[in-house]
Design a protein around this motif. Structure first.
Motif, PDB file in Angstrom:
ATOM      1  N   UNK A  59      24.470  29.686  -9.970  1.00 40.86           N
ATOM      2  CA  UNK A  59      23.143  30.045  -9.731  1.00 40.86           C
ATOM      3  C   UNK A  59      23.204  30.904  -8.182  1.00 40.86           C
ATOM      4  N   UNK A  60      24.021  30.823  -7.265  1.00 34.75           N
ATOM      5  CA  UNK A  60      23.919  31.615  -6.274  1.00 34.75           C
ATOM      6  C   UNK A  60      24.599  32.701  -6.486  1.00 34.75           C
ATOM      7  N   UNK A  61      24.713  33.187  -7.708  1.00 31.72           N
ATOM      8  CA  UNK A  61      25.092  34.627  -8.307  1.00 31.72           C
ATOM      9  C   UNK A  61      26.661  35.062  -7.748  1.00 31.72           C
ATOM     10  N   UNK A  62      27.527  34.156  -7.644  1.00 29.46           N
ATOM     11  CA  UNK A  62      28.878  34.217  -7.267  1.00 29.46           C
ATOM     12  C   UNK A  62      29.653  34.379  -8.524  1.00 29.46           C
ATOM     13  N   UNK A  63      30.825  35.251  -8.692  1.00 29.38           N
ATOM     14  CA  UNK A  63      31.585  35.001  -9.587  1.00 29.38           C
ATOM     15  C   UNK A  63      32.502  33.732  -9.550  1.00 29.38           C
ATOM     16  N   UNK A  64      32.819  33.019 -10.652  1.00 26.96           N
ATOM     17  CA  UNK A  64      33.801  32.273 -10.569  1.00 26.96           C
ATOM     18  C   UNK A  64      35.014  32.087 -11.595  1.00 26.96           C
ATOM     19  N   UNK A  65      35.907  31.246 -11.129  1.00 24.41           N
ATOM     20  CA  UNK A  65      37.189  31.172 -11.987  1.00 24.41           C
ATOM     21  C   UNK A  65      37.295  29.488 -12.136  1.00 24.41           C
ATOM     22  N   UNK A  66      37.140  29.207 -13.503  1.00 20.28           N
ATOM     23  CA  UNK A  66      36.817  27.747 -13.174  1.00 20.28           C
ATOM     24  C   UNK A  66      37.910  26.856 -14.287  1.00 20.28           C
ATOM     25  N   UNK A  67      38.534  25.903 -13.625  1.00 26.14           N
ATOM     26  CA  UNK A  67      39.687  25.124 -14.698  1.00 26.14           C
ATOM     27  C   UNK A  67      39.315  23.570 -14.634  1.00 26.14           C
ATOM     28  N   UNK A 208      38.691  27.931 -18.355  1.00 25.24           N
ATOM     29  CA  UNK A 208      39.672  27.633 -19.172  1.00 25.24           C
ATOM     30  C   UNK A 208      39.847  26.175 -18.667  1.00 25.24           C
ATOM     31  N   UNK A 209      40.783  25.648 -19.558  1.00 25.55           N
ATOM     32  CA  UNK A 209      41.362  24.344 -19.173  1.00 25.55           C
ATOM     33  C   UNK A 209      42.967  24.688 -18.430  1.00 25.55           C
ATOM     34  N   UNK A 210      43.374  25.822 -18.811  1.00 23.68           N
ATOM     35  CA  UNK A 210      44.444  26.032 -18.217  1.00 23.68           C
ATOM     36  C   UNK A 210      44.302  27.739 -17.412  1.00 23.68           C
ATOM     37  N   UNK A 211      45.107  27.811 -16.472  1.00 27.51           N
ATOM     38  CA  UNK A 211      44.936  29.510 -16.032  1.00 27.51           C
ATOM     39  C   UNK A 211      46.631  29.604 -15.355  1.00 27.51           C
ATOM     40  N   UNK A 221      40.993  42.164 -11.761  1.00 26.38           N
ATOM     41  CA  UNK A 221      40.374  43.369 -12.389  1.00 26.38           C
ATOM     42  C   UNK A 221      39.072  43.026 -12.592  1.00 26.38           C
ATOM     43  N   UNK A 222      38.727  41.853 -13.154  1.00 29.63           N
ATOM     44  CA  UNK A 222      37.185  41.477 -13.645  1.00 29.63           C
ATOM     45  C   UNK A 222      36.528  40.939 -12.535  1.00 29.63           C
ATOM     46  N   UNK A 223      37.077  40.129 -11.873  1.00 34.56           N
ATOM     47  CA  UNK A 223      36.234  39.287 -10.929  1.00 34.56           C
ATOM     48  C   UNK A 223      36.025  39.857  -9.572  1.00 34.56           C
ATOM     49  N   UNK A 224      34.937  39.497  -8.803  1.00 34.41           N
ATOM     50  CA  UNK A 224      34.606  39.971  -7.522  1.00 34.41           C
ATOM     51  C   UNK A 224      34.481  38.914  -6.648  1.00 34.41           C
ATOM     52  N   UNK A 225      35.531  38.773  -5.826  1.00 34.05           N
ATOM     53  CA  UNK A 225      35.633  37.855  -4.784  1.00 34.05           C
ATOM     54  C   UNK A 225      35.275  36.315  -5.280  1.00 34.05           C
ATOM     55  N   UNK A 228      36.774  29.520  -6.657  1.00 35.02           N
ATOM     56  CA  UNK A 228      37.645  28.901  -7.580  1.00 35.02           C
ATOM     57  C   UNK A 228      37.387  27.344  -7.772  1.00 35.02           C
ATOM     58  N   UNK A 229      37.294  26.929  -9.005  1.00 36.09           N
ATOM     59  CA  UNK A 229      36.779  25.462  -9.180  1.00 36.09           C
ATOM     60  C   UNK A 229      38.100  24.925  -9.877  1.00 36.09           C
ATOM     61  N   UNK A 230      38.971  24.118  -9.463  1.00 32.35           N
ATOM     62  CA  UNK A 230      40.066  23.611 -10.194  1.00 32.35           C
ATOM     63  C   UNK A 230      39.886  22.098 -10.392  1.00 32.35           C
ATOM     64  N   UNK A 231      39.567  21.526 -11.472  1.00 32.07           N
ATOM     65  CA  UNK A 231      39.578  19.973 -11.713  1.00 32.07           C
ATOM     66  C   UNK A 231      40.740  19.600 -12.455  1.00 32.07           C
ATOM     67  N   UNK A 232      41.511  18.928 -11.864  1.00 33.51           N
ATOM     68  CA  UNK A 232      42.704  18.590 -12.624  1.00 33.51           C
ATOM     69  C   UNK A 232      43.441  19.939 -13.437  1.00 33.51           C
ATOM     70  N   UNK A 233      43.872  20.644 -12.512  1.00 33.30           N
ATOM     71  CA  UNK A 233      44.495  21.903 -13.150  1.00 33.30           C
ATOM     72  C   UNK A 233      45.646  21.466 -14.019  1.00 33.30           C
TER      73      UNK A 233
END
Ligand code: ADP
Ligand code: MG
Length: 432
Positions: A59-67, A208-211, A221-225, A228-233
């Protein structure tokens, strides 16, 4: 079969996630009333941990990579903020593009969106291969007139993009679900091509559940800054009780028979690595009079849909699948997952066993390890950080091979986890 019950009795408590859950509710997100109504209709009472963490950032308009682990609600974590934004600024333009590895996952996300957005003025379409000219024409119209949310598999989307009519310049969100799987399936060039059509100014979310490390290039290439969220990677979901049998290939079918015979397990999902093995297993199980069918890429899409529908409505008890179904697919009450062979990729193991124990329920996952697969299995144990219990073979199966995975590795420490079979615990409460 006694082994499964014994296993269940020995079940330990599941691992608790390390991070204490911040106590956010859906009210804290200031969602639009139409979306709140959709959540009520879907019986979603409380956001899951990944939803509590990801939604405020999106909602804060940030990119995320979430696992986060399988079955913990990643779909709603990205769909809800998207729906909220579309309600706030509606229009006839493609607002969000969700790219997924398989047709089945595209259909499932489209259906979930339909539920959440039932009261919202929003149009959406799933676009995937294997369907004929009529569907292609409908897709063309939706892409030309600006359906708000497009959920697509890469190949089919590129066919449309290449024709030049896709109105995508106002895109706000690009979402890659199961991004690592898309790379495994060789979609890297396709993803790059798709991204070349998209506006640079947009918000990009990766789930994804795995990164695995190979995802980093794509992420860069695709994400801008990104946050990262890692819950039980790279951990199987807490409710999956895992065990394995060390067997010769020739013993597998008898072992399966012995495990399943006379037990009324409602839904059983059996994975095997290749479509030829899946087909062969289907033949053998049918010969043994099991209520079983296979799903693989040699079936046409209508057949794939029908098999999956029958499995979901429980008229089909046992589904045998390739890794088409290992990612993302959310089916209620799969009590047992069997890995008829050890998956080639350690990550795939986590996804396969994650088809059971969804939404804080529990389930059993059993893996058959032949001598050649022992090393691969060891790698899986190293990835997840604990050993999986090896069960003795039922006596009627005869003696199996010794378990001697490569001795070069140190023994992983830690422990298995899991709970009973089919029991339910619903702490984030979805009423049925
Ligand atoms: P993941 O993508 O993390 O593997 P899904 O998004 O498919 O998991 O969600 C798994 C199941 O949990 C789905 O059936 C979904 O409807 C349910 N679910 C997700 N979030 C909630 C919630 N907040 N309350 C109740 N049920 C939920
Ligand atoms: Mg998912």
């Amino acid at each position: 079969m006694a082994y499964i019950w014994a296993l269940m009795q020995e079940a330990e408590q599941p691992n608790k996630p390390n991070n204490p859950t911040p106590a956010l509710t859906f009210n804290d997100f200031n969602f639009q009333p139409e979306l709140m109504e959709g959540l009520r209709a879907m019986n979603f009472e409380k956001p899951t941990p990944i939803q509590q963490q990801a939604i405020p950032i999106i909602l804060k308009e940030r990119d995320i990579i979430a696992c986060a682990q399988t079955g913990t609600g990643k779909t709603a974590a990205f769909l809800l903020p998207v729906i909220n934004k579309i309600i706030q600024s509606p229009g006839d333009f493609i607002h969000t593009l969700i790219i997924v590895p398989t047709r089945e996952l595209a259909i499932q996300i489209d259906e979930a969106l339909q539920g959440f957005a039932y009261f919202a003025p929003l149009s959406h379409i799933a676009i995937y291969g294997g369907t004929g000219g009529i569907s292609f024409e409908q897709e063309r119209k939706a892409l030309t007139h600006g359906a708000n949310v497009i959920i697509a598999t890469p190949g089919r989307l590129i066919s449309h993009l290449n024709m030049g009519y896709v109105k995508i310049s106002e895109l706000q969100f690009l979402i890659l679900d199961e991004a690592d799987r898309m790379l495994d399936m060789g979609f890297n060039d396709d993803l790059n091509k798709i991204i070349s059509f998209l506006p640079k100014k947009r918000q990009t979310l990766m789930f994804s559940a795995t990164m695995p490390p190979k995802i980093r290039d794509l992420a860069k290439k695709t994400l801008n800054d990104p946050e990262q969220i890692n819950i039980s990677l790279s951990k199987p979901a807490a409710g999956v009780m895992q065990a394995a049998y060390v067997v010769y290939d020739t013993q597998k079918i008898d072992l399966l028979k012995s495990l399943l015979a006379g037990k009324n397990i409602p839904s059983i999902l059996i994975f095997s690595g290749t479509k030829d093995k899946v087909k062969q297993l289907e033949r053998e199980l049918l010969r043994l009079k099991f209520n079983a069918a296979a799903i693989h890429s040699d079936l046409d899409q209508d057949q794939r849909n029908e098999v999956l529908r029958n499995f979901k409505n429980r008229s089909l008890q046992t589904l045998i699948a390739t890794d088409i179904l290992s990612r993302g697919i959310d089916i209620d009450s799969i009590g047992l997952v069997v890995n008829y062979d050890v998956p080639g990729d350690a990550e795939d193991y986590i996804h396969r066993v994650g088809r059971t124990a969804r939404a804080e329920t529990t389930g059993v996952a059993l893996t058959f390890i032949n001598p050649v697969d022992q090393r691969k299995f060891k790698r899986i144990e190293e990835l997840i950080g604990y050993e999986i219990k090896k069960l003795p073979l039922p006596t009627e199966i005869g003696e199996g091979p010794a378990y001697e995975p490569s001795k070069k590795h140190d023994k992983p420490t830690g422990h298995g986890n899991g709970k009973g079979f089919g029991g339910k615990k619903k702490s984030w409460g979805k009423k049925k």
